[in-house]
Design an enzyme around this catalytic site. Structure first.
Site, PDB file in Angstrom:
ATOM      1  N   CYS A  89       0.857  -1.195   0.000  1.00 16.19           N
ATOM      2  CA  CYS A  89       0.000   0.000   0.000  1.00 16.19           C
ATOM      3  C   CYS A  89       0.891   1.242   0.000  1.00 16.19           C
ATOM      4  CB  CYS A  89      -0.897   0.031   1.234  1.00 16.19           C
ATOM      5  SG  CYS A  89      -1.909  -1.436   1.457  1.00 16.19           S
ATOM      6  N   HIS A 101       0.996   5.027  -1.422  1.00 15.68           N
ATOM      7  CA  HIS A 101       0.482   5.913  -0.373  1.00 15.68           C
ATOM      8  C   HIS A 101       1.505   6.157   0.724  1.00 15.68           C
ATOM      9  CE1 HIS A 101      -3.558   6.026  -2.024  1.00 15.68           C
ATOM     10  NE2 HIS A 101      -3.492   4.732  -2.226  1.00 15.68           N
ATOM     11  N   ARG A 133     -12.908  -0.921  -1.720  1.00 14.70           N
ATOM     12  CA  ARG A 133     -11.711  -0.088  -1.865  1.00 14.70           C
ATOM     13  C   ARG A 133     -10.441  -0.903  -1.611  1.00 14.70           C
ATOM     14  NH1 ARG A 133      -9.885   3.230  -4.996  1.00 14.70           N
ATOM     15  NH2 ARG A 133      -8.613   1.394  -5.123  1.00 14.70           N
ATOM     16  N   CYS A 165      -7.615  -2.145  -4.329  1.00 12.69           N
ATOM     17  CA  CYS A 165      -6.195  -1.802  -4.176  1.00 12.69           C
ATOM     18  C   CYS A 165      -5.351  -3.063  -4.374  1.00 12.69           C
ATOM     19  CB  CYS A 165      -5.931  -1.188  -2.801  1.00 12.69           C
ATOM     20  SG  CYS A 165      -6.387   0.549  -2.712  1.00 12.69           S
TER      21      CYS A 165
END
Lengths: 265, 97
Positions: free
Chosen positions: A174, A178, A222, A226
């Protein structure tokens, strides 16, 4: 000579952020415009109907479902999820808890209740409608996911580990997208989700309606998407991993007043 | 049965601001599916027609309309209805707040 060089560097530094600032402003303007035309309330209305509709072998509605604030209490319930539920002895996010109520209260099988968790533009799913309605009942309530029970702490730690864990076909985590400031993909800024100031506005506006494909998207979707984008195997709906990530992100965003369901590009 | 509609009407110093949401697929010719879109939108203020609009496929799915009406006081009845190319329709009425 040295002084002259220094001036050039300073000019260069001030010029770049000014351009970035303009782009940011334009993106904000665009986001405000799509929010003004958002049909989110229509999803909330459908969700309310579904919440009150008797279904399953027991032919009862979900109105007695305990989302953590007592049976049938919706006000502020979403803002305090995920949390530990004693009756199920696990941490649950909204969708997992709804699934729990569908199988226990309504007597539906897990297979039937999860047959179609993510809908499409022509036919949104039950989870999407219900998420819109229930999340809407937390507007103005500060995000306060559970972070005291040992299992809540364990979910947070697992979520944090998963956030930074690199794997999959492209060796991504992730944090690959991010984890760094000032990155974006086209119009979409990439928030640094392990930082509270970035996680707060994001978690306060999910679940959300997505304008580009006319669909309402949930948190489980979501996280699922991802993982698809990172080329991982598809995570199971309401699995320990997805709940842990949602817990980690929501705890990181703690204290932000909820203002969703949001509208995304 | 057409999906839900939602409307808000607020009086603001001589004008009434109306915001109405409609559930509709607004299917275009491009999608390869049969055309299905709202053609007419009618707005009534206390029973009197004040707006008659013809809209096209260019309008998005689940459209939102926002407009201001001249005059209007608290308690006035605002009615908005739509009619699509298949003859389906829906109506919502609300009092100005």
């Amino acid at each position: 000579m040295t002084r002259f060089f220094g001036t050039i560097v300073i000019l260069g530094l001030t010029a770049i952020p000014a351009a970035a600032q303009d782009t940011k402003k334009e993106i904000q303007k665009y986001q405000q415009m799509i929010a003004e035309g958002s049909p989110v309330e229509l999803f909330e209305l459908e969700g309310e109907t579904l919440w009150k509709k008797p279904q399953g072998p027991h032919n009862v509605s979900l109105e007695k479902c305990d989302l953590g604030q007592g049976a049938g209490v919706l006000k502020g319930a979403y803002a305090r999820l995920p949390r530990y539920f004693k009756d199920a002895d696990r941490v649950m996010d909204l969708e997992t808890r709804l699934l729990h109520c569908m199988t226990t209260l309504q007597g539906r099988s897990r297979d039937e209740a999860t047959k179609r968790v993510f809908g499409n533009e022509n036919q949104p799913s039950e989870m999407e409608y219900l998420s819109a309605y229930i999340a809407g009942q937390s507007r103005g309530v500060k995000l306060a996911a559970g972070h005291t029970h040992p299992k809540e702490k364990a979910a947070y730690e697992l979520g944090k580990a998963l956030f930074f864990h690199r794997a999959g076909g492209w060796d991504m985590s992730c944090a690959s997208c991010h984890g760094e400031d000032n990155k974006r993909i086209r119009m979409q800024e990439l928030p640094v989700l392990h930082k509270p100031q970035a996680a707060r506005p994001i978690m306060a506006t999910w679940p959300a309606y997505r304008v580009s494909n006319s669909q309402f998207k949930t948190m489980q979707w979501r996280i699922n998407d991802c993982y698809r984008q990172m080329r991982y195997p598809e995570p199971k709906f309401a699995s320990e991993a997805t709940i842990a990530l949602i817990t980690y992100l929501t705890v990181t965003a703690a204290g932000e007043p909820y203002r969703g369901p949001g509208t995304k590009r | 049965m057409a999906g839900p509609m939602k409307m808000r009407a607020t009086a603001q110093g001589g004008t009434t601001e109306v915001r109405v949401l409609m559930t509709h697929p607004m299917t275009t010719a491009q999608s390869g599916q049969p055309l299905h879109f709202i053609q007419n939108v009618t707005v009534k203020q206390n029973g009197k027609t004040v707006i008659e609009a013809e809209i096209s496929q260019a309008v998005s799915r689940n459209p939102v309309f926002s407009f201001r009406l001249k005059g209007g006081a608290k308690g006035d009845k605002i009615e908005v209805s739509w009619l699509d190319n298949k003859g389906e329709s829906n109506t919502i009425e609300t009092a100005v707040a």
